[in-house]
Motif scaffolding. Sequence first.
Motif: not given
Length: 202
Positions: A136-139, A145-150, A186-195
């Motif tokens: 869970k910590f790795v996830k 990291a993805l959100l920050s880069f996004g 990164a923007i695309f992926g960050a939004i997807i996973f944030a959703v």
Amino acid sequence: MMKKYARFFYLTAILCLILSMNYKKIGEFVHEILGLIIVIFALTHAFFRRKNLAKFNRKFFRSILNLTLLFTLCATFVSAVFLSEYIFAFVDFGFGSDGAKNIHMFATHLLFLLASIHIGLNLKILANLESIKFNKFVKFALFLALLSFGIYSFVDLHFYEYLFFKVGFGLENKNSLILSICEYLAIFGAIIFAVRVLSFKR
């Protein structure tokens, strides 16, 4: 077999969308070809999912999102026709190019955001990614990291400025093509996973 073709279909459309955002680096002709592919894909997808567009009872939010996405796609396509230098170069209705440019830049960036939200809500392949057994910590670290880069990419590309008509037709992106693609991904992926983290879809 059909699922494999569908997955290839979606991934190709996403790749075309990412590449088309880098129109100054790939050239106008390639940009127009990719844009036409995206429009054909989106209209084909909407046709086969047309029944879902009318489901306002249980899926009101998704219906509004889908209709807004479809309207934004139409605005993107129509403005692109006026600006075309190759595929639709024969079209000339006398519409002001500045107005078409502003509409196109706004619509394409809004389309990018809405498409990522739409995919985050619907693409089943993400369920497979989420089921991978990581600590869970790795996830959490990977998502952070993805959100920050996004977020960094969102600012670095001046993405938000296009949504408020603050820049002209394509602010110069000084990054290399590879880095620029990574930033849009990164923007695309960050939004997807944030959703998905925000539990719009379980």
